[in-house]
Design a protein around this motif. Sequence first.
Motif, PDB file in Angstrom:
ATOM      1  N   PRO A 165      66.756  18.278  44.111  1.00 22.12           N
ATOM      2  CA  PRO A 165      65.186  19.224  43.261  1.00 22.12           C
ATOM      3  C   PRO A 165      65.336  20.540  43.204  1.00 22.12           C
ATOM      4  N   VAL A 166      64.578  21.288  42.214  1.00 20.29           N
ATOM      5  CA  VAL A 166      64.129  21.843  41.551  1.00 20.29           C
ATOM      6  C   VAL A 166      65.218  22.892  41.344  1.00 20.29           C
ATOM      7  N   ALA A 167      64.572  23.084  43.310  1.00 17.64           N
ATOM      8  CA  ALA A 167      65.188  24.672  43.654  1.00 17.64           C
ATOM      9  C   ALA A 167      66.280  24.530  44.216  1.00 17.64           C
ATOM     10  N   ALA A 168      66.736  23.717  44.277  1.00 21.68           N
ATOM     11  CA  ALA A 168      67.942  23.736  44.957  1.00 21.68           C
ATOM     12  C   ALA A 168      69.304  24.311  44.594  1.00 21.68           C
ATOM     13  N   GLY A 169      68.952  24.658  43.068  1.00 21.71           N
ATOM     14  CA  GLY A 169      70.082  24.895  41.611  1.00 21.71           C
ATOM     15  C   GLY A 169      70.174  24.607  40.437  1.00 21.71           C
ATOM     16  N   PRO A 170      70.983  25.653  39.393  1.00 19.76           N
ATOM     17  CA  PRO A 170      70.348  25.048  38.705  1.00 19.76           C
ATOM     18  C   PRO A 170      71.400  23.274  38.453  1.00 19.76           C
ATOM     19  N   ILE A 171      70.098  22.785  37.288  1.00 20.67           N
ATOM     20  CA  ILE A 171      70.082  20.915  37.672  1.00 20.67           C
ATOM     21  C   ILE A 171      70.723  21.151  36.113  1.00 20.67           C
ATOM     22  N   ASP A 172      71.025  19.901  35.729  1.00 16.59           N
ATOM     23  CA  ASP A 172      71.889  20.055  34.292  1.00 16.59           C
ATOM     24  C   ASP A 172      70.850  19.588  33.582  1.00 16.59           C
ATOM     25  N   ASP A 173      71.574  19.564  31.967  1.00 16.13           N
ATOM     26  CA  ASP A 173      69.806  19.006  30.569  1.00 16.13           C
ATOM     27  C   ASP A 173      70.235  17.488  30.953  1.00 16.13           C
ATOM     28  N   ALA A 174      70.626  16.797  31.874  1.00 11.47           N
ATOM     29  CA  ALA A 174      69.368  15.569  31.031  1.00 11.47           C
ATOM     30  C   ALA A 174      69.348  15.596  32.897  1.00 11.47           C
ATOM     31  N   ALA A 175      69.300  15.987  33.955  1.00 17.21           N
ATOM     32  CA  ALA A 175      68.078  15.672  35.022  1.00 17.21           C
ATOM     33  C   ALA A 175      67.021  16.869  34.381  1.00 17.21           C
ATOM     34  N   ALA A 176      67.185  18.319  33.808  1.00 20.02           N
ATOM     35  CA  ALA A 176      66.242  18.564  33.214  1.00 20.02           C
ATOM     36  C   ALA A 176      65.069  18.341  32.064  1.00 20.02           C
ATOM     37  N   LEU A 177      65.988  17.085  31.065  1.00 17.68           N
ATOM     38  CA  LEU A 177      65.126  16.736  30.409  1.00 17.68           C
ATOM     39  C   LEU A 177      64.389  15.572  30.748  1.00 17.68           C
ATOM     40  N   GLU A 178      65.164  15.072  31.439  1.00 19.29           N
ATOM     41  CA  GLU A 178      64.097  13.244  32.398  1.00 19.29           C
ATOM     42  C   GLU A 178      62.648  14.406  33.361  1.00 19.29           C
ATOM     43  N   VAL A 179      62.908  15.346  33.782  1.00 23.37           N
ATOM     44  CA  VAL A 179      61.706  16.084  34.507  1.00 23.37           C
ATOM     45  C   VAL A 179      60.685  16.534  33.074  1.00 23.37           C
ATOM     46  N   ALA A 180      61.416  17.092  32.470  1.00 22.86           N
ATOM     47  CA  ALA A 180      60.060  17.744  31.488  1.00 22.86           C
ATOM     48  C   ALA A 180      59.485  16.488  30.056  1.00 22.86           C
ATOM     49  N   LEU A 181      60.349  15.361  30.311  1.00 22.72           N
ATOM     50  CA  LEU A 181      59.694  14.574  29.904  1.00 22.72           C
ATOM     51  C   LEU A 181      58.625  14.404  30.190  1.00 22.72           C
ATOM     52  N   ARG A 182      58.920  13.871  31.893  1.00 20.46           N
ATOM     53  CA  ARG A 182      57.788  13.263  32.422  1.00 20.46           C
ATOM     54  C   ARG A 182      56.487  13.836  32.798  1.00 20.46           C
ATOM     55  N   LEU A 183      56.441  15.600  32.836  1.00 24.37           N
ATOM     56  CA  LEU A 183      55.953  16.607  32.786  1.00 24.37           C
ATOM     57  C   LEU A 183      54.543  16.797  31.349  1.00 24.37           C
ATOM     58  N   LYS A 184      56.137  16.719  30.475  1.00 26.18           N
ATOM     59  CA  LYS A 184      54.982  16.569  28.992  1.00 26.18           C
ATOM     60  C   LYS A 184      53.985  15.572  29.043  1.00 26.18           C
ATOM     61  N   ALA A 185      54.485  14.405  29.461  1.00 25.74           N
ATOM     62  CA  ALA A 185      53.268  13.063  29.359  1.00 25.74           C
ATOM     63  C   ALA A 185      51.857  13.819  30.283  1.00 25.74           C
ATOM     64  N   LEU A 186      51.887  14.249  31.294  1.00 23.69           N
ATOM     65  CA  LEU A 186      51.052  14.723  32.246  1.00 23.69           C
ATOM     66  C   LEU A 186      50.448  15.615  31.598  1.00 23.69           C
ATOM     67  N   ALA A 187      50.664  16.126  30.666  1.00 21.39           N
ATOM     68  CA  ALA A 187      50.823  17.902  30.246  1.00 21.39           C
ATOM     69  C   ALA A 187      49.309  18.087  29.177  1.00 21.39           C
ATOM     70  N   ASP A 188      48.206  17.096  29.489  1.00 23.79           N
ATOM     71  CA  ASP A 188      47.301  16.723  28.768  1.00 23.79           C
ATOM     72  C   ASP A 188      45.961  16.257  29.399  1.00 23.79           C
ATOM     73  N   PRO A 189      45.363  17.088  29.625  1.00 23.49           N
ATOM     74  CA  PRO A 189      43.709  17.171  30.251  1.00 23.49           C
ATOM     75  C   PRO A 189      43.551  15.514  30.049  1.00 23.49           C
ATOM     76  N   VAL A 190      43.784  14.917  29.207  1.00 22.82           N
ATOM     77  CA  VAL A 190      43.332  13.340  28.708  1.00 22.82           C
ATOM     78  C   VAL A 190      44.039  12.481  29.907  1.00 22.82           C
ATOM     79  N   ARG A 191      45.627  12.601  30.156  1.00 24.91           N
ATOM     80  CA  ARG A 191      45.963  12.380  31.235  1.00 24.91           C
ATOM     81  C   ARG A 191      45.781  12.072  32.133  1.00 24.91           C
ATOM     82  N   VAL A 192      45.658  13.017  32.753  1.00 29.29           N
ATOM     83  CA  VAL A 192      45.208  14.048  33.992  1.00 29.29           C
ATOM     84  C   VAL A 192      44.318  13.169  34.414  1.00 29.29           C
TER      85      VAL A 192
END
Length: 119
Positions: free
Chosen positions: A18-45
């Motif tokens: 979990p993000v709240a567990a402490g600093p995450i590495d670059d690869a994990a941050a990228l995985e989370v960011a890409l999924r959030l990026k896909a949801l960052a559009d009102p039509v997709r939501v």
Amino acid sequence: MPKTLPVIDMSAPVCCAPVAAGPIDDAAALEVALRLKALADPVRVKLMSLLLASPDTGENSGDLATAVGLSESTVSHHLGQLRKAGLVDSERTGMNVVHHARRAALSALCVVLDPNCCC
């Protein structure tokens, strides 16, 4: 010009500490960011909302396009982005393509963002 994020395999639900567990590495941050990026559009939501509310049989592209008031090709593009992020599954049945939300992928994303999530 917007920065393009690298493409990684996102077919499996995100799984990292979990993000709240402490600093995450670059690869994990990228995985989370890409999924959030896909949801960052009102039509997709809205599409995700429709898919989550639909029966287990799923929804076809034409019905989703009508529901959001966009062309079928535009909706197909948005669904493609959600599919690449691992949040939607699509299957061809005859002349139609039926789409389903991947609830496990959304639940995993919720847990990564907040381990105390009610997902």
